[in-house]
Write a protein that holds these residues in place. Sequence first.
Motif: not given
Length: 476
Positions: A28-41
């Motif tokens: 999930f940190p790998l996925i989150a690193s490819y998404l902005s906090p807005a996209e992950y949210g």
Amino acid sequence: MALRKLISDSAVYGMGDLLFKAIGFFTFPLIASYLSPAEYGTLEMVGTITGFLALLINCGVNNSVQRYYWDSETDEFERNNIVTSGLFIQVFFALILVTFSTTLFFFYPSILSEFNVSIPFFPVMCAILTAAFMQIVDFSQDIIRLYFKPKLFLFVSFLNKALVLSISVFVIVIFKKGVEDVLVFQTASYFILLPLVLFLIRKDLNLKFDKKWASKIFNFGYPFIFTSLAFYFFSAMDRWMIAKYSTIEEVGIYSVSFRFTTLIVFVSSAFGQAWSPYAIKIKTEHPEKYKEFYSNILSLLFFLMLVLGGGLSLFSGEIIGKLMSPVYFPAALPLAVLTFGIIFQATTQITAVGISLEKKTFLFTRVAWISCGTNFVLNFLLIPKYGALGSCWATLIAYMVLTFGYLFYSQKLHPLPINWMLLAKMAILGFAVLIISIITNSTVLRLDLFLIKTFVAGICVLLVWKDLPLNEIKNA
């Protein structure tokens, strides 16, 4: 014998769940690193819709089937009718809710924009279908668990979780796609998995819809519809209220904090998966000893959760600092607080047992809505000023209200010989650890703080260890 089997099954569930959670935790940190906090949210917000619909489709059937499947008054033939009737009920609710939700979002697409979420209709429709497929898969997995075949359960669970996780990683990391594509491919993965899980429970499926059992299952389970609504609002309101009264970036921060609690949730989940079918069976086979056994297990479970959760809280800053990019460093302090909410949530598996044994399921709804209301009020007061951190405090307090409420009614209906002094001692030491976690929170690894935290953790464990009912549990 029952204890050894419970521990053995918990270990199997635990090792498998540890593997799944470890894979999910480190990807999930790998996925989150490819998404902005807005996209992950945004991904998390859509996930709350999926979870909401899945809980409604469930409508308490899973709880009912587990309650009656191994009941002393249920014979083998009736178990087939129980499972088949339960599946028919879930399919019926799935058809109604998928149709209603798809129509709602088609004619009122602006609903999500009120919470700063922008996503096309088709991915939303896929998320709705995912909820239906996911709930039927989960129902089938719970039936497999009733067979006391943890290895088979883990095989199905692996296919379930690994398939969905792999798709998320490949779509986001490898193919550089976004949230919308993830939702579409997740639906396809559940559609593929559905026939397999139904095949594995085929011995308990037939073409007969038993009205008697359907009525019995629904009457026991329907209060869980309202309980599920309360739990949905309880778990999802944090993200929705943060998005409404703060920012979508704060939703991403909160979601990262919540994801890190996976480190302790897997232990609670492993125990729960083994415990729920055994709780009724132990009562049936050992009517003179089960109350003491339940009480001792509560003490041991609370201790174990405090050890794991307290450790995560103490070192939350260092963990976030090592595993996440700097944009997510603000998640460290919320994680320290939220962890203790998860600890109290884990204890509900025992504190609610008296309500279930007495079949007073409406009390689950009453307590759940009280804790939900507590969470709402506290979120409303704390989020505008403190953002994700305020929501974590609201969650902690609300989970305390939940487990204490369950315990209050359980003791009135089906009292257990609980060691109150031991539980109070552990709770006091736990909150001392929480305070130290907040004071010493740092995303930089410092030797002095590391030694202080380790010393505090060791002292707390030693103060409780000598009072644990280990011999009583061993000799149960």
